[in-house]
Design a protein around this motif. Structure first.
Motif, PDB file in Angstrom:
ATOM      1  N   VAL A 146       0.756  -1.391   0.018  1.00 50.42           N
ATOM      2  CA  VAL A 146      -0.365  -0.135  -0.120  1.00 50.42           C
ATOM      3  C   VAL A 146       0.980   1.216   0.001  1.00 50.42           C
ATOM      4  O   VAL A 146       0.593   2.248  -0.591  1.00 50.42           O
ATOM      5  CB  VAL A 146      -0.810   0.148   1.326  1.00 50.42           C
ATOM      6  CG1 VAL A 146      -1.648   1.110   1.294  1.00 50.42           C
ATOM      7  CG2 VAL A 146      -1.806  -1.210   0.968  1.00 50.42           C
ATOM      8  N   MET A 147       1.857   1.210   0.610  1.00 46.69           N
ATOM      9  CA  MET A 147       2.860   2.654   0.915  1.00 46.69           C
ATOM     10  C   MET A 147       3.362   2.743  -0.496  1.00 46.69           C
ATOM     11  O   MET A 147       3.690   3.804  -0.837  1.00 46.69           O
ATOM     12  CB  MET A 147       3.929   2.114   1.915  1.00 46.69           C
ATOM     13  CG  MET A 147       3.124   2.180   3.453  1.00 46.69           C
ATOM     14  SD  MET A 147       4.252   1.424   4.717  1.00 46.69           S
ATOM     15  CE  MET A 147       5.633   3.027   4.563  1.00 46.69           C
ATOM     16  N   LEU A 148       4.039   1.515  -1.325  1.00 48.00           N
ATOM     17  CA  LEU A 148       4.663   1.626  -2.450  1.00 48.00           C
ATOM     18  C   LEU A 148       3.857   2.204  -3.581  1.00 48.00           C
ATOM     19  O   LEU A 148       4.000   3.092  -4.306  1.00 48.00           O
ATOM     20  CB  LEU A 148       5.275   0.538  -2.940  1.00 48.00           C
ATOM     21  CG  LEU A 148       6.544   0.015  -2.101  1.00 48.00           C
ATOM     22  CD1 LEU A 148       6.945  -1.483  -2.372  1.00 48.00           C
ATOM     23  CD2 LEU A 148       7.780   1.076  -1.940  1.00 48.00           C
ATOM     24  N   SER A 149       2.429   1.721  -3.478  1.00 52.54           N
ATOM     25  CA  SER A 149       1.602   2.301  -4.438  1.00 52.54           C
ATOM     26  C   SER A 149       1.098   3.618  -4.078  1.00 52.54           C
ATOM     27  O   SER A 149       0.894   4.339  -5.145  1.00 52.54           O
ATOM     28  CB  SER A 149       0.084   1.195  -4.177  1.00 52.54           C
ATOM     29  OG  SER A 149       0.397   0.014  -4.457  1.00 52.54           O
ATOM     30  N   ALA A 150       0.823   3.995  -2.914  1.00 52.82           N
ATOM     31  CA  ALA A 150       0.630   5.637  -2.398  1.00 52.82           C
ATOM     32  C   ALA A 150       1.825   6.490  -3.025  1.00 52.82           C
ATOM     33  O   ALA A 150       1.370   7.530  -3.607  1.00 52.82           O
ATOM     34  CB  ALA A 150       0.405   5.679  -1.078  1.00 52.82           C
ATOM     35  N   LEU A 151       3.171   5.864  -2.782  1.00 51.40           N
ATOM     36  CA  LEU A 151       4.172   6.696  -3.146  1.00 51.40           C
ATOM     37  C   LEU A 151       4.270   6.962  -4.708  1.00 51.40           C
ATOM     38  O   LEU A 151       4.533   7.939  -5.201  1.00 51.40           O
ATOM     39  CB  LEU A 151       5.622   6.090  -2.749  1.00 51.40           C
ATOM     40  CG  LEU A 151       5.580   6.314  -1.354  1.00 51.40           C
ATOM     41  CD1 LEU A 151       7.090   5.459  -0.875  1.00 51.40           C
ATOM     42  CD2 LEU A 151       6.182   7.836  -0.985  1.00 51.40           C
ATOM     43  N   SER A 152       4.055   5.685  -5.395  1.00 49.71           N
ATOM     44  CA  SER A 152       3.625   5.903  -6.817  1.00 49.71           C
ATOM     45  C   SER A 152       2.741   6.805  -7.485  1.00 49.71           C
ATOM     46  O   SER A 152       2.898   7.501  -8.338  1.00 49.71           O
ATOM     47  CB  SER A 152       3.607   4.529  -7.475  1.00 49.71           C
ATOM     48  OG  SER A 152       3.512   4.524  -8.779  1.00 49.71           O
ATOM     49  N   GLN A 184       3.302  10.829  -7.320  1.00 50.71           N
ATOM     50  CA  GLN A 184       4.131  11.497  -8.302  1.00 50.71           C
ATOM     51  C   GLN A 184       3.312  12.292  -9.058  1.00 50.71           C
ATOM     52  O   GLN A 184       3.879  13.248 -10.028  1.00 50.71           O
ATOM     53  CB  GLN A 184       5.027  10.528  -8.693  1.00 50.71           C
ATOM     54  CG  GLN A 184       5.963  10.015  -7.969  1.00 50.71           C
ATOM     55  CD  GLN A 184       7.098   8.848  -8.736  1.00 50.71           C
ATOM     56  OE1 GLN A 184       6.975   8.523  -9.922  1.00 50.71           O
ATOM     57  NE2 GLN A 184       7.749   8.168  -8.093  1.00 50.71           N
ATOM     58  N   HIS A 185       1.968  11.871  -9.573  1.00 47.78           N
ATOM     59  CA  HIS A 185       1.200  12.364 -10.611  1.00 47.78           C
ATOM     60  C   HIS A 185       0.000  12.986  -9.908  1.00 47.78           C
ATOM     61  O   HIS A 185      -0.950  13.154 -10.790  1.00 47.78           O
ATOM     62  CB  HIS A 185       0.938  11.172 -11.723  1.00 47.78           C
ATOM     63  CG  HIS A 185       2.295  10.718 -12.124  1.00 47.78           C
ATOM     64  ND1 HIS A 185       2.876  11.195 -13.055  1.00 47.78           N
ATOM     65  CD2 HIS A 185       2.505   9.211 -11.956  1.00 47.78           C
ATOM     66  CE1 HIS A 185       3.930  10.216 -13.446  1.00 47.78           C
ATOM     67  NE2 HIS A 185       3.707   9.268 -12.595  1.00 47.78           N
ATOM     68  N   ALA A 186      -0.306  12.952  -8.603  1.00 44.49           N
ATOM     69  CA  ALA A 186      -1.429  13.401  -8.001  1.00 44.49           C
ATOM     70  C   ALA A 186      -1.263  15.121  -7.758  1.00 44.49           C
ATOM     71  O   ALA A 186      -0.136  15.566  -7.639  1.00 44.49           O
ATOM     72  CB  ALA A 186      -1.457  12.508  -6.769  1.00 44.49           C
ATOM     73  N   SER A 187      -2.701  15.448  -7.446  1.00 38.10           N
ATOM     74  CA  SER A 187      -2.806  16.942  -7.253  1.00 38.10           C
ATOM     75  C   SER A 187      -2.429  17.085  -5.705  1.00 38.10           C
ATOM     76  O   SER A 187      -2.068  16.050  -4.975  1.00 38.10           O
ATOM     77  CB  SER A 187      -4.121  17.229  -7.324  1.00 38.10           C
ATOM     78  OG  SER A 187      -4.877  16.503  -6.568  1.00 38.10           O
ATOM     79  N   PRO A 188      -2.149  18.414  -5.400  1.00 42.58           N
ATOM     80  CA  PRO A 188      -1.729  18.575  -3.869  1.00 42.58           C
ATOM     81  C   PRO A 188      -2.736  17.827  -2.768  1.00 42.58           C
ATOM     82  O   PRO A 188      -2.600  17.266  -1.720  1.00 42.58           O
ATOM     83  CB  PRO A 188      -1.589  19.875  -3.714  1.00 42.58           C
ATOM     84  CG  PRO A 188      -1.155  20.565  -5.169  1.00 42.58           C
ATOM     85  CD  PRO A 188      -1.868  19.640  -5.942  1.00 42.58           C
ATOM     86  N   LYS A 189      -4.085  18.163  -3.109  1.00 42.77           N
ATOM     87  CA  LYS A 189      -4.964  17.547  -2.253  1.00 42.77           C
ATOM     88  C   LYS A 189      -4.887  15.912  -2.243  1.00 42.77           C
ATOM     89  O   LYS A 189      -4.883  15.373  -1.122  1.00 42.77           O
ATOM     90  CB  LYS A 189      -6.326  17.915  -2.719  1.00 42.77           C
ATOM     91  CG  LYS A 189      -7.401  17.527  -1.803  1.00 42.77           C
ATOM     92  CD  LYS A 189      -9.062  18.067  -2.215  1.00 42.77           C
ATOM     93  CE  LYS A 189     -10.186  17.584  -1.442  1.00 42.77           C
ATOM     94  NZ  LYS A 189     -11.222  18.018  -1.713  1.00 42.77           N
ATOM     95  N   GLU A 190      -4.690  15.356  -3.424  1.00 46.23           N
ATOM     96  CA  GLU A 190      -4.712  13.914  -3.418  1.00 46.23           C
ATOM     97  C   GLU A 190      -3.346  13.397  -2.696  1.00 46.23           C
ATOM     98  O   GLU A 190      -3.183  12.319  -2.125  1.00 46.23           O
ATOM     99  CB  GLU A 190      -4.818  13.250  -4.848  1.00 46.23           C
ATOM    100  CG  GLU A 190      -6.140  13.514  -5.583  1.00 46.23           C
ATOM    101  CD  GLU A 190      -6.120  13.071  -7.266  1.00 46.23           C
ATOM    102  OE1 GLU A 190      -4.993  13.317  -7.498  1.00 46.23           O
ATOM    103  OE2 GLU A 190      -7.072  12.860  -7.691  1.00 46.23           O
ATOM    104  N   ALA A 191      -2.497  14.228  -3.064  1.00 49.07           N
ATOM    105  CA  ALA A 191      -0.982  13.846  -2.289  1.00 49.07           C
ATOM    106  C   ALA A 191      -1.008  13.609  -0.916  1.00 49.07           C
ATOM    107  O   ALA A 191      -0.422  12.965  -0.111  1.00 49.07           O
ATOM    108  CB  ALA A 191       0.147  14.851  -2.860  1.00 49.07           C
ATOM    109  N   ALA A 192      -1.835  14.953  -0.214  1.00 49.14           N
ATOM    110  CA  ALA A 192      -1.918  14.755   1.130  1.00 49.14           C
ATOM    111  C   ALA A 192      -2.733  13.465   1.586  1.00 49.14           C
ATOM    112  O   ALA A 192      -2.392  12.965   2.691  1.00 49.14           O
ATOM    113  CB  ALA A 192      -2.669  16.120   1.667  1.00 49.14           C
ATOM    114  N   THR A 209      -2.262   7.883   4.120  1.00 49.17           N
ATOM    115  CA  THR A 209      -2.376   6.569   3.979  1.00 49.17           C
ATOM    116  C   THR A 209      -1.189   6.143   4.388  1.00 49.17           C
ATOM    117  O   THR A 209      -0.732   4.932   4.942  1.00 49.17           O
ATOM    118  CB  THR A 209      -2.498   6.230   2.599  1.00 49.17           C
ATOM    119  OG1 THR A 209      -4.052   6.745   2.138  1.00 49.17           O
ATOM    120  CG2 THR A 209      -2.786   4.743   2.156  1.00 49.17           C
ATOM    121  N   ILE A 210      -0.204   6.473   3.773  1.00 52.77           N
ATOM    122  CA  ILE A 210       1.340   5.919   3.832  1.00 52.77           C
ATOM    123  C   ILE A 210       1.785   6.076   5.600  1.00 52.77           C
ATOM    124  O   ILE A 210       2.189   5.236   6.085  1.00 52.77           O
ATOM    125  CB  ILE A 210       2.375   6.745   3.152  1.00 52.77           C
ATOM    126  CG1 ILE A 210       2.482   6.686   1.694  1.00 52.77           C
ATOM    127  CG2 ILE A 210       3.977   6.463   3.599  1.00 52.77           C
ATOM    128  CD1 ILE A 210       3.237   7.528   1.070  1.00 52.77           C
TER     129      ILE A 210
END
Length: 431
Positions: free
Chosen positions: A226-232, A235-243, A248-249
């Motif tokens: 889950v952590m690796l998927s979230a990190l991946s 890289q292409h997410a918006s600031p809100k999605e990145a948060a 999740t990480i």
């Protein structure tokens, strides 16, 4: 590997036991042979003394007495009177060569100073010597005597072949050898099954270790994935999605940390590195503290909690307060997890003589009788379909290890009206 170890252990145990068996047998056999030889030689001396006394006391030698004596003892007798050999027609013929009697007399002269020429007509005392004689590879008891007789001297020599005695000793040795061989075979057979039975806990532990590693790998892989998927995705997410992915990480990292902490706790119990800091603890206060800690969580799930304490003053218990709090937290956390909304959880403390009994019962899904013991195994989940990321199947195992370190007992029963009741018994009254 275990098969090779089984063979090696069987061989070493059999070798050690067989060595002891053979050494003890040799000691016993040596003692038995020594006593047997002493007994035979003592009988030989008694019989030769009887013969010499008879020869010295009788003015006329009786053929019948000598014949009977020879038949009873198995002796070979050779008598000379003043240089002349006495021949008794009624006696059994000699089976031994004359040379052996000559050798016996020679050994008596050289080793025991039996000199016929030293006797005179005035000599009144007889003299004799008993000894062992080896002749052409054969062994004998030998005796030579000089007996004053009618102003002369009787020169008697007696020989007793040790053939029968040696046959008896040889038969005894064969018997001991046969018994030892049979004993070694039985020891080997015994140790083959005994060592295999001794290895069973190791085999089971290896199996459990393999299962533990597989389960731990599976539990660690899930949050890591889950952590690796979230990190991946970050890289292409918006600031809100990145948060969101960052949160999740963080959650999965904490989950992994809890799993690692549980595994380290179990590792400490396995290696006996988990120590207890025992103090005088008031268990009623400890149980109330646990009740107050989990009551808000129970209210959120619409689960009622209640507690029953003894009416009388509860004596302090010698235990590790923090570790017992950990056990109560594990049991209450499980009860909240497996009790549906509208259910209840009950905490009870009882005191019997110098024992304390703590009970945590719930009205949850319950545990089948066939799985009551298995729930304390590592990574075990009674409900295989239960998808709860907060539990890894290690809690009850940790609780059991802590209670065992306190020399107490923990088990699970069915609660009245359905559900589960975990029981802890501690013997920790402070003196």
């Amino acid at each position: 590997m275990l098969k090779k170890l089984h063979i090696q252990l069987t061989f070493l145990c059999t070798l050690a036991s067989s060595t002891i068996l053979v050494l003890m047998s040799l000691i016993c056999l040596s003692f038995s042979e020594s006593e047997s030889k002493k007994s035979h030689f003592s009988d030989f001396q008694i019989n030769t003394n009887m013969l010499y006394n008879h020869l010295g006391s009788q003015s006329i030698l009786s053929r019948s007495w000598l014949a009977q004596f020879q038949a009873d003892t198995g002796f070979e007798i050779d008598i000379w009177d003043n240089g002349s050999k006495l021949v008794f027609e009624n006696l059994s013929p000699l089976t031994l060569d004359e040379d052996i009697f000559t050798q016996a007399r020679k050994q008596a002269r050289e080793d025991y100073t039996l000199l016929e020429e030293a006797f005179t007509k005035e000599s009144i005392l007889s003299t004799h010597a008993d000894f062992h004689l080896n002749w052409k590879g054969e062994q004998y008891y030998a005796s030579a005597a000089l007996i004053p007789k009618n102003n002369g001297v009787l020169n008697a020599a007696v020989l007793y072949p040790l053939t029968d005695l040696n046959k008896t000793i040889a038969a005894r040795r064969k018997l001991f050898a046969g018994v030892n061989i049979l004993g070694i075979f039985l020891l080997g057979l015994f140790f083959w099954f005994f060592t295999w039975r001794m290895l069973q806990p190791i085999i089971k532990n290896r199996q459990k270790q393999a299962e533990f590693i597989a389960s731990a790998s599976h539990e660690l892989r899930s949050p890591l994935t889950v952590m690796l998927s979230a990190l991946s995705a970050m890289q292409h997410a918006s600031p809100k999605e990145a948060a969101h992915f960052s949160q999740t990480i963080q959650q999965e990292g904490k989950r992994m940390g809890r799993l690692i902490d549980d595994m380290l706790t179990l590792s400490g119990t396995d290696s006996s590195h988990l120590s207890l800091r025992k103090t005088q603890v008031e268990l009623d206060t400890l149980l109330l503290s646990a009740y107050e800690k989990f009551e808000p969580l129970a209210q959120k799930k619409s689960i009622s909690m209640n507690i029953t304490l003894p009416d009388k003053l509860v004596p302090p218990c010698c235990c590790d307060k923090e570790r017992l709090e950990q056990v109560l937290s594990i049991l209450l956390d499980n009860a909240l997890c497996y009790t549906p909304e509208g259910g209840s959880i009950h905490l009870t403390l009882k005191v019997f003589s110098e024992k304390f009994m703590l009970q945590i019962s719930d009205t949850g899904i319950g545990i089948p009788d066939s799985e009551k013991q298995a729930v304390f195994d590592r990574f075990y989940r009674c409900d295989k379909s239960h998808k709860d990321k907060e539990h890894f199947g290690l809690g009850l195992c940790i609780a059991q290890e802590i209670v065992n370190l306190h020399r107490g007992k923990i088990w699970v029963d069915d609660a009245l009206g359905g559900g589960t009741c975990f029981v802890i018994v501690l013997n920790g009254v402070c003196h």
